[in-house]
Design a protein around this motif. Sequence first.
Motif, PDB file in Angstrom:
ATOM      1  N   LEU A  55       0.845  -1.194   0.000  1.00 42.69           N
ATOM      2  CA  LEU A  55       0.000   0.000   0.000  1.00 42.69           C
ATOM      3  C   LEU A  55       0.881   1.245   0.000  1.00 42.69           C
ATOM      4  N   ALA A  56       0.653   2.127  -0.977  1.00 43.17           N
ATOM      5  CA  ALA A  56       1.456   3.348  -1.105  1.00 43.17           C
ATOM      6  C   ALA A  56       0.903   4.446  -0.207  1.00 43.17           C
ATOM      7  N   PRO A  57       1.753   5.375   0.258  1.00 38.98           N
ATOM      8  CA  PRO A  57       1.270   6.514   1.057  1.00 38.98           C
ATOM      9  C   PRO A  57       0.444   7.462   0.198  1.00 38.98           C
ATOM     10  N   ASP A  58      -0.391   8.258   0.861  1.00 42.40           N
ATOM     11  CA  ASP A  58      -1.233   9.229   0.165  1.00 42.40           C
ATOM     12  C   ASP A  58      -0.347  10.309  -0.458  1.00 42.40           C
ATOM     13  N   PRO A  59      -0.320  10.430  -1.802  1.00 41.49           N
ATOM     14  CA  PRO A  59       0.565  11.418  -2.423  1.00 41.49           C
ATOM     15  C   PRO A  59       0.195  12.859  -2.105  1.00 41.49           C
ATOM     16  N   ALA A  60      -1.032  13.097  -1.693  1.00 45.81           N
ATOM     17  CA  ALA A  60      -1.456  14.478  -1.405  1.00 45.81           C
ATOM     18  C   ALA A  60      -0.952  14.976  -0.060  1.00 45.81           C
ATOM     19  N   ASN A  61      -0.617  14.052   0.857  1.00 49.38           N
ATOM     20  CA  ASN A  61      -0.252  14.475   2.212  1.00 49.38           C
ATOM     21  C   ASN A  61       1.104  13.962   2.677  1.00 49.38           C
ATOM     22  N   SER A  62       1.820  13.221   1.849  1.00 50.36           N
ATOM     23  CA  SER A  62       3.046  12.570   2.310  1.00 50.36           C
ATOM     24  C   SER A  62       4.327  13.177   1.749  1.00 50.36           C
ATOM     25  N   PHE A  63       4.220  14.140   0.821  1.00 51.53           N
ATOM     26  CA  PHE A  63       5.413  14.641   0.151  1.00 51.53           C
ATOM     27  C   PHE A  63       5.867  16.008   0.657  1.00 51.53           C
ATOM     28  N   GLY A  64       5.289  16.496   1.737  1.00 54.59           N
ATOM     29  CA  GLY A  64       5.751  17.756   2.318  1.00 54.59           C
ATOM     30  C   GLY A  64       5.600  18.924   1.357  1.00 54.59           C
ATOM     31  N   ALA A  65       6.692  19.675   1.157  1.00 51.48           N
ATOM     32  CA  ALA A  65       6.670  20.850   0.292  1.00 51.48           C
ATOM     33  C   ALA A  65       6.729  20.490  -1.178  1.00 51.48           C
ATOM     34  N   VAL A  66       6.928  19.219  -1.491  1.00 49.78           N
ATOM     35  CA  VAL A  66       7.001  18.770  -2.887  1.00 49.78           C
ATOM     36  C   VAL A  66       5.582  18.446  -3.360  1.00 49.78           C
ATOM     37  N   ALA A  67       5.206  18.965  -4.541  1.00 50.87           N
ATOM     38  CA  ALA A  67       3.866  18.737  -5.088  1.00 50.87           C
ATOM     39  C   ALA A  67       3.900  17.565  -6.063  1.00 50.87           C
ATOM     40  N   VAL A  68       2.927  16.670  -5.951  1.00 50.79           N
ATOM     41  CA  VAL A  68       2.814  15.513  -6.847  1.00 50.79           C
ATOM     42  C   VAL A  68       1.827  15.874  -7.958  1.00 50.79           C
ATOM     43  N   LYS A  69       2.330  15.955  -9.218  1.00 54.69           N
ATOM     44  CA  LYS A  69       1.484  16.280 -10.360  1.00 54.69           C
ATOM     45  C   LYS A  69       0.723  15.052 -10.856  1.00 54.69           C
ATOM     46  N   GLU A  70       1.435  13.918 -10.996  1.00 56.09           N
ATOM     47  CA  GLU A  70       0.825  12.684 -11.487  1.00 56.09           C
ATOM     48  C   GLU A  70       1.506  11.511 -10.798  1.00 56.09           C
ATOM     49  N   TRP A  71       0.811  10.368 -10.742  1.00 58.24           N
ATOM     50  CA  TRP A  71       1.447   9.170 -10.235  1.00 58.24           C
ATOM     51  C   TRP A  71       0.664   7.941 -10.693  1.00 58.24           C
ATOM     52  N   ASN A  72       1.371   6.801 -10.801  1.00 59.81           N
ATOM     53  CA  ASN A  72       0.724   5.533 -11.103  1.00 59.81           C
ATOM     54  C   ASN A  72       1.615   4.402 -10.614  1.00 59.81           C
ATOM     55  N   SER A  73       1.118   3.187 -10.663  1.00 64.14           N
ATOM     56  CA  SER A  73       1.879   2.029 -10.201  1.00 64.14           C
ATOM     57  C   SER A  73       1.826   0.934 -11.258  1.00 64.14           C
ATOM     58  N   ARG A  74       2.797   0.041 -11.205  1.00 63.60           N
ATOM     59  CA  ARG A  74       2.846  -1.101 -12.106  1.00 63.60           C
ATOM     60  C   ARG A  74       3.488  -2.277 -11.383  1.00 63.60           C
ATOM     61  N   LYS A  75       3.116  -3.483 -11.791  1.00 63.26           N
ATOM     62  CA  LYS A  75       3.555  -4.686 -11.095  1.00 63.26           C
ATOM     63  C   LYS A  75       4.130  -5.676 -12.099  1.00 63.26           C
ATOM     64  N   PHE A  76       5.281  -6.292 -11.723  1.00 67.42           N
ATOM     65  CA  PHE A  76       5.929  -7.302 -12.545  1.00 67.42           C
ATOM     66  C   PHE A  76       6.039  -8.589 -11.712  1.00 67.42           C
ATOM     67  N   GLN A  77       5.512  -9.667 -12.236  1.00 68.58           N
ATOM     68  CA  GLN A  77       5.560 -10.942 -11.535  1.00 68.58           C
ATOM     69  C   GLN A  77       6.789 -11.721 -11.970  1.00 68.58           C
ATOM     70  N   LEU A  78       7.648 -12.029 -11.010  1.00 71.09           N
ATOM     71  CA  LEU A  78       8.860 -12.781 -11.271  1.00 71.09           C
ATOM     72  C   LEU A  78       8.700 -14.196 -10.716  1.00 71.09           C
ATOM     73  N   ALA A  79       9.729 -15.019 -10.856  1.00 70.05           N
ATOM     74  CA  ALA A  79       9.632 -16.421 -10.459  1.00 70.05           C
ATOM     75  C   ALA A  79       9.454 -16.574  -8.951  1.00 70.05           C
ATOM     76  N   LYS A  80      10.241 -15.847  -8.169  1.00 71.98           N
ATOM     77  CA  LYS A  80      10.219 -16.018  -6.722  1.00 71.98           C
ATOM     78  C   LYS A  80       9.710 -14.794  -5.970  1.00 71.98           C
ATOM     79  N   ALA A  81       9.371 -13.745  -6.698  1.00 73.63           N
ATOM     80  CA  ALA A  81       8.944 -12.517  -6.020  1.00 73.63           C
ATOM     81  C   ALA A  81       8.131 -11.675  -6.989  1.00 73.63           C
ATOM     82  N   ASP A  82       7.569 -10.590  -6.469  1.00 72.35           N
ATOM     83  CA  ASP A  82       6.858  -9.602  -7.280  1.00 72.35           C
ATOM     84  C   ASP A  82       7.592  -8.272  -7.159  1.00 72.35           C
TER      85      ASP A  82
END
Length: 295
Positions: A55-82
Amino acid sequence: MPRLFFHCMLSAILVLFQIAGSAVIYSTVSRRDLSVGDRVYFTVTAMVPKGVTILAPDPANSFGAVAVKEWNSRKFQLAKADSVAFDYVVTTYKAENCTIPSLSYVLENGTKRDTLKTESIPLAVIPLCRVDSADIMDLKPQQVTGKKPLLWLWLLLVLAALPAAGIAAHGFIRKMRRPLPPPPPRPPYEEAVEALRALEAKTYLLKGMIREYVFELSEILKRYMESRFGVNAAEFTTEEMLAWLGISPLDKQLRSSMEWFFRSTDPVKFAKHLPDQHTIERFGGEVRGFLEATK
């Protein structure tokens, strides 16, 4: 090159995961210095065991003075881990150095919870102008030269000029009271075509700067849609844009063209995907065709 860098980083994290035997996290930034409003691409990559949810932190409240314009996530499934990657586009609107703070990512595996934290990353803000105090010289006191002025002569000239000044002021006031017609708004099509010419002049494609080209091309298209159709396209996410296209007055062929454009440019902007030359050329062609069809 971006794809090769990502695979190298992923291989390094996989080695750390195999050595540590538990989840690991790693973060990178595209640059550590910027001017106010510049975009910085910040990526957090975590290697976690199979079946673990992160679970990722809330980008609106976790970056302090830095503003988050856009964000997304992606997942890669490997043999022994993700491998889970979180891509952020960040900036700052303050003319002072700032820091991407340490971020907490929560791991959930059934009833078990754990937390991974990234390292804080300082960013140096480059001032738009610099003033050297050595170049600023003190003012010299006022110098008095010549003969003393004749006060009575100046008073006589002022009295003689008062009637003419009154007439001129009256005419000026009457002229100022006339409302000036507002300039006609610039057609969205002309503004978009000029922006495309400016983008081509930057020769991003010849320099291999595919991601920068796609980002600016998408912004030109969104600004055109906002002016042409009266929607807040500049602030739309990709999913919001696709939802609007589904209910828009556009015909089926234009909707299909725009859906392909936004779905195909997302991996280039956020997953550092490098498409083939035909697809890159098609990006610009789809935008120009849409402008011509809707102008």
